[in-house]
Design a protein around this motif. Structure first.
Motif, PDB file in Angstrom:
ATOM      1  N   LEU A  30      -0.968   7.189   5.901  1.00 34.14           N
ATOM      2  CA  LEU A  30      -1.504   6.558   4.693  1.00 34.14           C
ATOM      3  C   LEU A  30      -2.858   7.125   4.282  1.00 34.14           C
ATOM      4  N   LEU A  68      -4.359  -1.875   4.249  1.00 34.95           N
ATOM      5  CA  LEU A  68      -4.721  -2.573   3.015  1.00 34.95           C
ATOM      6  C   LEU A  68      -5.492  -1.663   2.065  1.00 34.95           C
ATOM      7  N   LEU A 126      -3.024   0.434   0.092  1.00 30.93           N
ATOM      8  CA  LEU A 126      -2.356  -0.353  -0.950  1.00 30.93           C
ATOM      9  C   LEU A 126      -3.242  -0.529  -2.175  1.00 30.93           C
ATOM     10  N   LEU A 152      -3.797   2.976  -4.261  1.00 33.03           N
ATOM     11  CA  LEU A 152      -2.655   3.537  -5.001  1.00 33.03           C
ATOM     12  C   LEU A 152      -2.706   3.246  -6.506  1.00 33.03           C
TER      13      LEU A 152
END
Length: 478
Positions: free
Chosen positions: A397, A461, A464, A467
């Motif tokens: 990520l 987190l 997320l 993005l």
């Protein structure tokens, strides 16, 4: 000189973006990995002196991160502006920002070094040292504080060369110093019998050597922009522009230092109660009966410190790829070649995700063995290896986290870049490290598990949240 950097701009605005990013990323990754390795080498060799000494290196690492944050802020702030100026063909502006940044940060480093020397003990206590760690921490911090102006200026020159498309030259200075540090560590620590002070002295020597090598690149005309005292700006706006553009880096690195302090304090707190109740997640080859109970807090601090050092080594790949992308994106943004910016971003996301997935799988499988190579203490291994396995799960990520942040920073989207850079080790990290120990306790686990989970939860987190910022920027990029 004009021909020198005009060729560089022409190449970056026309050559295949994948090869350009890799050309800049490979020396940057090598530079960052060697830097991370010599930081890790300090932990490796000092750990042989005992658990408390190992914890001291982790404590002072937060101080080093804070010093580096200042260098990154000035370096990446001025470097972003320099790269866009080169793309616009404004060589004078590039020279002003480059010269101003290098001279300014060296003077700032001297002031910080004096301040740190005066308040050495108070700083080490503030960083989270226990009474048994404190003597080792003071001895280590003394040399690191003295190295402050050389360390900060080296990071500025490194970033300036990288943003100018001269990453190979920046690699020479940083890697030479890093290798020298690794060689001097065992000589100073064990050969001369200097103990933990020897590790810090090795770092000081290596930083001074890196400083003069990088400085020589500018003085010998190997940079795309020369430095000159006459070009140092007297305008407040210039300094403000450097600082505000570099704020994402300050938040990214500064928050890392602050979160490291909280990690040390929390690890010490929950480490002292680690055998009082709740289930522990232990690697299969470790039993609770094998754990030494004499230095529980120090072992927990050392375990999380080792996990943090290994994590930084792994993240140097993702950060290096992102920094290899920045000069390509910055110069093409300045030249208004937005399709090439998008192409370079998509290449960055795909390649970084794949690389970090492979690294994550490897670390997840061999986490106990990796930790044991640093410190053969069952509790240290238990704390560190569990934290590493959580971190390994979210490594892919980081392509989104660092890719988005570095794109917005080089594009001059200051507020969004600063906000995103403060997430994973600040806005999200701080509540996580406080709340997660209570949440895991509610489900019957030991509170230390919440500390081990915090970095991974914060990274998940952060990705997320980043993005939507990335998608929104791409939509607006015509």
């Amino acid at each position: 000189m004009k021909k020198y950097f005009s060729d560089s701009v022409e190449t970056i605005t026309s050559a295949p973006v994948g090869s350009l990013i890799l050309k800049n990323a490979v020396p940057t990754i090598i530079t960052m990995m060697v830097t991370a390795i010599y930081n890790t080498a300090d932990t490796f060799f000092v750990s042989k002196l005992g658990t408390s000494a190992s914890g001291a290196v982790g404590i002072i690492f937060s101080l080093m991160t804070l010093i580096q944050a200042g260098g990154f802020m000035i370096g990446m702030g001025s470097g972003s502006i320099t790269s866009r100026a080169l793309g616009e063909g404004d060589s004078k502006k590039a020279e002003i920002y480059c010269s101003t940044a290098i001279i300014f940060v060296f003077i700032l480093g001297i002031f910080l070094s004096v301040f740190g020397t005066i308040f050495n003990e108070k700083i080490v206590v503030f960083l989270g040292a226990t009474q048994t760690i404190l003597p080792f921490g003071k001895a280590y911090a003394k040399y690191i504080i003295f190295a402050c102006p050389f360390m900060m200026t080296s990071f500025v020159m490194n970033n300036q060369l990288r943003f100018q498309g001269r990453a190979a030259f920046s690699m020479i200075g940083m890697v030479t110093g890093g290798i020298l540090n690794i060689i001097l560590d065992p000589i100073f620590i064990f050969g001369f019998g200097w103990g933990i002070s020897g590790a810090a002295a090795a770092t000081l020597v290596s930083q001074i050597v890196s400083f003069f090598i990088l400085l020589s690149m500018f003085l010998q005309g190997k940079s795309a922009v020369k430095i000159s005292l006459k070009s140092v700006s007297r305008k407040f706006k210039t300094y403000a522009n450097i600082i505000t553009t570099g704020l994402p880096s300050l938040f990214r690195q500064g928050m890392a230092s602050f979160s490291g302090i909280l990690m040390n304090l929390s690890a010490a707190k929950y480490g002292s109660k680690i055998l009082e109740g709740g289930r522990l997640l232990l690697p299969g080859n470790i039993l609770i009966s094998e754990i030494d109970t004499s230095l529980l807090s120090d072992a927990a601090v050392a375990g999380m410190s080792i996990a943090n050092r290994i994590s930084m080594l792994l993240l140097s790949v993702a950060i290096g790829m992102g920094q290899g992308f920045q000069p390509v994106a910055g110069i093409n943004l300045g030249a208004k070649k937005y399709d090439r910016v998008k192409q370079s971003l998509f290449f960055l996301l795909k390649s970084t995700t794949a690389i970090m997935a492979v690294l994550g799988l490897t670390v997840f499988i061999f986490a106990p063995q990796i930790t044991e190579s640093f410190r053969d203490d069952k509790l240290v291994i238990a704390v560190s290896s569990t934290a590493l396995r959580f971190i390994a799960c979210v490594l892919p990520l980081h392509s989104i986290i660092f890719g988005t942040n570095m794109l917005l920073q080089v594009a001059g989207v200051k507020k969004s870049a600063t906000f995103l850079s403060s997430l994973r080790q600040g806005i999200i990290f701080l509540p996580c490290i406080i709340i997660l120990p209570y949440i895991v306790s509610f489900f019957g686990f030991n509170g230390i598990l919440g500390i081990q989970m915090t970095p991974a939860v914060s990274d998940f987190l952060s990705a997320l949240i980043a993005l939507p910022f990335l998608i929104n920027f791409l939509r607006k990029l015509k």
